[in-house]
Design a protein around this motif. Sequence first.
Motif, PDB file in Angstrom:
ATOM      1  N   GLN A  45       0.823  -1.196   0.000  1.00 17.96           N
ATOM      2  CA  GLN A  45       0.000   0.000   0.000  1.00 17.96           C
ATOM      3  C   GLN A  45       0.868   1.262   0.000  1.00 17.96           C
ATOM      4  OE1 GLN A  45      -3.377   0.035   2.681  1.00 17.96           O
ATOM      5  NE2 GLN A  45      -3.312  -2.202   2.879  1.00 17.96           N
ATOM      6  N   GLY A  46       0.395   2.249  -0.699  1.00 13.10           N
ATOM      7  CA  GLY A  46       1.085   3.530  -0.805  1.00 13.10           C
ATOM      8  C   GLY A  46       0.152   4.560  -1.393  1.00 13.10           C
ATOM      9  N   PRO A  47       0.674   5.714  -1.848  1.00 11.84           N
ATOM     10  CA  PRO A  47      -0.184   6.742  -2.457  1.00 11.84           C
ATOM     11  C   PRO A  47      -1.068   6.196  -3.569  1.00 11.84           C
ATOM     12  CG  PRO A  47       2.011   7.615  -2.081  1.00 11.84           C
ATOM     13  CD  PRO A  47       2.079   6.153  -1.762  1.00 11.84           C
ATOM     14  N   TRP A  48      -0.568   5.201  -4.315  1.00  9.61           N
ATOM     15  CA  TRP A  48      -1.340   4.587  -5.394  1.00  9.61           C
ATOM     16  C   TRP A  48      -2.608   3.913  -4.887  1.00  9.61           C
ATOM     17  CZ3 TRP A  48       3.734   3.766  -4.118  1.00  9.61           C
ATOM     18  CH2 TRP A  48       3.994   2.667  -3.279  1.00  9.61           C
ATOM     19  N   THR A  49      -2.603   3.527  -3.604  1.00  3.85           N
ATOM     20  CA  THR A  49      -3.795   2.924  -2.999  1.00  3.85           C
ATOM     21  C   THR A  49      -4.922   3.952  -2.908  1.00  3.85           C
ATOM     22  OG1 THR A  49      -2.393   1.432  -1.712  1.00  3.85           O
ATOM     23  CG2 THR A  49      -4.664   1.736  -0.949  1.00  3.85           C
ATOM     24  N   ASP A  50      -4.596   5.145  -2.429  1.00  2.00           N
ATOM     25  CA  ASP A  50      -5.594   6.212  -2.346  1.00  2.00           C
ATOM     26  C   ASP A  50      -5.993   6.712  -3.731  1.00  2.00           C
ATOM     27  OD1 ASP A  50      -5.766   6.147   0.403  1.00  2.00           O
ATOM     28  OD2 ASP A  50      -4.242   7.699   0.715  1.00  2.00           O
ATOM     29  N   ILE A  51      -5.066   6.663  -4.683  1.00  6.39           N
ATOM     30  CA  ILE A  51      -5.387   7.088  -6.052  1.00  6.39           C
ATOM     31  C   ILE A  51      -6.471   6.175  -6.637  1.00  6.39           C
ATOM     32  CG2 ILE A  51      -4.464   7.182  -8.410  1.00  6.39           C
ATOM     33  CD1 ILE A  51      -1.850   8.255  -7.190  1.00  6.39           C
ATOM     34  N   TYR A  52      -6.388   4.890  -6.357  1.00 11.93           N
ATOM     35  CA  TYR A  52      -7.419   3.957  -6.832  1.00 11.93           C
ATOM     36  C   TYR A  52      -8.788   4.344  -6.258  1.00 11.93           C
ATOM     37  CZ  TYR A  52      -9.680  -0.461  -8.108  1.00 11.93           C
ATOM     38  OH  TYR A  52     -10.520  -1.407  -8.643  1.00 11.93           O
ATOM     39  N   GLY A  53      -8.848   4.576  -4.944  1.00  4.21           N
ATOM     40  CA  GLY A  53     -10.115   4.972  -4.324  1.00  4.21           C
ATOM     41  C   GLY A  53     -10.661   6.263  -4.905  1.00  4.21           C
ATOM     42  N   ALA A  54      -9.774   7.225  -5.161  1.00  6.26           N
ATOM     43  CA  ALA A  54     -10.201   8.499  -5.745  1.00  6.26           C
ATOM     44  C   ALA A  54     -10.708   8.290  -7.168  1.00  6.26           C
ATOM     45  CB  ALA A  54      -9.044   9.493  -5.723  1.00  6.26           C
ATOM     46  N   ALA A  55     -10.023   7.451  -7.929  1.00 13.61           N
ATOM     47  CA  ALA A  55     -10.446   7.175  -9.296  1.00 13.61           C
ATOM     48  C   ALA A  55     -11.793   6.451  -9.316  1.00 13.61           C
ATOM     49  CB  ALA A  55      -9.381   6.355 -10.015  1.00 13.61           C
ATOM     50  N   ALA A  56     -11.986   5.526  -8.383  1.00 15.64           N
ATOM     51  CA  ALA A  56     -13.269   4.819  -8.290  1.00 15.64           C
ATOM     52  C   ALA A  56     -14.393   5.794  -7.936  1.00 15.64           C
ATOM     53  CB  ALA A  56     -13.177   3.705  -7.242  1.00 15.64           C
ATOM     54  N   THR A  57     -14.077   6.780  -7.104  1.00 18.18           N
ATOM     55  CA  THR A  57     -15.059   7.810  -6.752  1.00 18.18           C
ATOM     56  C   THR A  57     -15.417   8.654  -7.969  1.00 18.18           C
ATOM     57  OG1 THR A  57     -14.276   7.898  -4.460  1.00 18.18           O
ATOM     58  CG2 THR A  57     -15.476   9.810  -5.274  1.00 18.18           C
ATOM     59  N   LEU A  58     -14.415   9.012  -8.758  1.00 20.48           N
ATOM     60  CA  LEU A  58     -14.670   9.771  -9.980  1.00 20.48           C
ATOM     61  C   LEU A  58     -15.507   8.943 -10.955  1.00 20.48           C
ATOM     62  CD1 LEU A  58     -14.229  12.262 -11.720  1.00 20.48           C
ATOM     63  CD2 LEU A  58     -11.992  11.349 -12.371  1.00 20.48           C
ATOM     64  N   TYR A  59     -15.187   7.667 -11.077  1.00 21.96           N
ATOM     65  CA  TYR A  59     -15.959   6.749 -11.915  1.00 21.96           C
ATOM     66  C   TYR A  59     -17.426   6.743 -11.465  1.00 21.96           C
ATOM     67  CZ  TYR A  59     -17.159   2.314 -14.281  1.00 21.96           C
ATOM     68  OH  TYR A  59     -17.731   1.348 -15.068  1.00 21.96           O
ATOM     69  N   PHE A  60     -17.644   6.649 -10.162  1.00 25.23           N
ATOM     70  CA  PHE A  60     -19.007   6.666  -9.611  1.00 25.23           C
ATOM     71  C   PHE A  60     -19.742   7.948  -9.987  1.00 25.23           C
ATOM     72  CE2 PHE A  60     -21.430   8.612  -6.120  1.00 25.23           C
ATOM     73  CZ  PHE A  60     -22.536   7.772  -6.075  1.00 25.23           C
ATOM     74  N   MET A  61     -19.054   9.089  -9.887  1.00 25.91           N
ATOM     75  CA  MET A  61     -19.716  10.362 -10.168  1.00 25.91           C
ATOM     76  C   MET A  61     -20.177  10.479 -11.615  1.00 25.91           C
ATOM     77  SD  MET A  61     -17.813  13.353  -7.964  1.00 25.91           S
ATOM     78  CE  MET A  61     -16.091  12.887  -8.177  1.00 25.91           C
ATOM     79  N   VAL A  62     -19.370   9.982 -12.536  1.00 26.03           N
ATOM     80  CA  VAL A  62     -19.711  10.172 -13.951  1.00 26.03           C
ATOM     81  C   VAL A  62     -20.462   8.985 -14.553  1.00 26.03           C
ATOM     82  CG1 VAL A  62     -17.818  11.778 -14.336  1.00 26.03           C
ATOM     83  CG2 VAL A  62     -17.441   9.336 -14.723  1.00 26.03           C
ATOM     84  N   VAL A  63     -20.308   7.780 -13.976  1.00 30.45           N
ATOM     85  CA  VAL A  63     -20.968   6.589 -14.507  1.00 30.45           C
ATOM     86  C   VAL A  63     -22.258   6.284 -13.754  1.00 30.45           C
ATOM     87  CG1 VAL A  63     -20.713   4.101 -14.952  1.00 30.45           C
ATOM     88  CG2 VAL A  63     -18.785   5.656 -15.326  1.00 30.45           C
TER      89      VAL A  63
END
Length: 644
Positions: A246-264
Motif C-alpha cells: 500500500q502507498g499513495p497509489w492505494t488512495d489514487i485507486y479509491g479516488a479514481a473509483a469515486t470519480l468513476y461513480f460520479m460520472v458513470v
Amino acid sequence: MTKNNWQTRCPGCFEHKGSLSVCPHCAYDENERRSPLILPPRTLLQGQFRIGRMLGKIGGFGITYLAWDEKLETRVAIKEYLPRDLAGRESGQSQIVPHSREEESPFRDGLKKFIQEARTLALMDHNNIVRVRHFFEENGTGYLVMDYYEGVTLGAYVKQKGGKLSEKLAVDILILVLDGLREVHRHHFLHRDVKPQNIYLTTDGRIILLDFGAARQAVTARTRSLSVVYTPGYAPYEQYLSRGNQGPWTDIYGAAATLYFMVVGKAPPEAQERVLKDSIEYPKTLSTRLHKALVPALAVKTQDRPQTVAQWQQMLWGKPSSKLIPQPAQNQAPKMKWFWGVALLIFMSVPVGLLNKPELADQVREAEERMAELDKKPGKVFRDRLKDGSLGPEMVWIPAGRFRMGDIQGGGESNEKPVHSVSVNGFAMERYEVTVGEFRRFVNATGYKTTAEKKNSCYSYSQGWKYVEGANWRSPGFSQADTEPVVCVSWHDATAYAKWLSEQTGQQYRLPTEAQWEYVARAGTETKYWWGNEIGKNKANCDNDSCGDRFKYTAPVGSFAPNPFGIYDTVGNVWEWVQDIYSSDYYSSSISSDPSGPSTGSRRVFRSGGWFISASLCRAAIRRYDSPGARYGSIGFRLLLKSP
C-alpha cells in the motif's frame, strides 16, 4: 450561554428550547432511547466542552459528538476513542474500561497512537482537511476536538442530482479532494477509504475528505482480524491482502473509483473480481482526457497506476486553472448537519431516511440553481491554481459600483476629507487577510527574505511597542497559528508576494487601491462600520476595552461575521497595506473613476485598524501611512485580482 441555563438548551443544536422535550429548532428528542455507551447530554469535559447529541452512528473505534466550547462560545465536534471490541462503559458512567486484562494492552496502544496521530494531524493546515483544535485524555480514554461544519456528503449530493454528475463538475470536485490527499501523503499518512460517503461538501464552499484510516490500520494490526479494512468497489486489490503493498497509489485507486461513480453512476466492480476477469466498462461518452486518466488510475496492479497524486492531477487537469466549488445551500430549516473526523474517526453514515427528506432535496436544488447563476453574479468565490496544482487564496468577485468615500459620519480626521463620490470597476478581493501559512508557502517556494529579516527587527509588541531585535513574520513578539494573518511584513514584502502569486497563476494579483479597499469595507453602507455606527461586542478583533472580543493578539482569519460582500476582517485584526502613495490632501484632487492615488511620494497607505487599536480607529474611513519598508507586528495585507 451561562452555566445556569444548560437544562433549557437543546443538546441537538444548543439553542434555547425551554422545557420542551422535542426541540422546535432541530427536532432533537431528548426522550429517545440511547445506547449506554454514549456520554449523557450536557456532560462537561475538561471544564470547557459541553457534550451534545451524537453525530451519526457509533463506530467500531469511537463516538463523535456535537459539543459547545464554553470558552470560545462556538459549536465543535468531539471524537471519543472507544474501540468497542476492546473496551466499553457501563450505563450512567463516564469512565471507559477495557473488557479484560487481555484487551487492556491493545487498548492502551491504540490510545497512544490516537494521541500521537492527533498531534500530527493538528499540524495539517489545509483547506480540504478538517482542523484539529485540541486533544486531551479524560475518563480513561482520549478525545479530539475539531471544527464543526454544515453540508452534505458527496454520495447524498450525487443521489439528489439523479445519480450522476457532469464530467466537468465531477473532476472539479475530485481535484480538491486530491489536494487534501497530497497534504496527507506529505505527512506520510494514507487515507485507505476514499469513497463518495467520505467526501463532504460544506455550505461555505469547501470540499473535505473525511474519515482517515491511517491510525485505524495501525491499531487493528495489533488486534484481531480487523487489519484488513476496505470498501468493495473503492478498495484496490492490495487492500484485500493483510500484507498488500500500500502507498499513495492505494488512495489514487479509491479516488479514481469515486470519480468513476460520479460520472458513470455506480462503483467499479470489486477489485477481487477484476483480478480473474476485468469486467470494468468505460462509457463511450467519456472524454478522451478523462478516459486516459481513469484507466491507469483504476489499474489492478499497483505498478501500473500513477505513483503520486500530483502525477494523476496533471493527467486529469492538464494545466492550472481557476475552478468553482459547489456549495450546498444555507439557511434551510431544519439545517442538515453532519461532521467528519480524522485519524481514528470512523465515518458516521447518513441514515437513508434523511436522504429522502424534502429539506435536503431543497438544499441540493438550491445549490444547483446558485451554481448556475454564479458565473454572472457578484459574490462568486473561486480559487486559482498554482503551477504545482495547489490552490491559491479564496477570492470573491466584487461588483462595479459607486460610493461615497471618506468621513461620511463626521468627527473623523482631516485626511479623510472631503467626502467624495467614487466609482469602481468590478474586481476580485481576497476573502481573508493573507495568513501566516500562505506566506510561509511563498517563502518556502522562493527563499524570500522579508524586510524585517534583512533589518533583523520588527516594531512589535514585546513588553510594549518597540523595535524588537530578531522579530519578524515567523516570530512577531507573540504566538501565531498558520490560520492567523501574517504581520511584520512591509509594503515591499506584500508586493513581492503578489508578484509571485501572479507568476504562479498567470493572473494579475496586486494590492488594492484605497478606493477599492474602502468600497469593499463599506459594502454598500455609509456607517462607521459595515454593520452600523456602534462597534458592539465581539464583532471584530480590536482593543478589548472597546470591542469586547476574546482575542489578545491576532485572531484566526474569518473568526467574525463577513460583510455583505462576503469579505472577512475589514474591521480590525490587522492593518492592511494598500497600493496607494499617501497624500494628506489627496481627496481634494482625486479623480472620481477608479482613482489610484498620487503619482509621487515616499509613504504608503494602510487601512482597517488592528487588534490593539480602539474602535474609533477601525472605521471604514480611517487612513494611516508609513514608509514602504516599515514593518509592524500589527500590519498585514490582502490582495486584489483585476477583472479579465
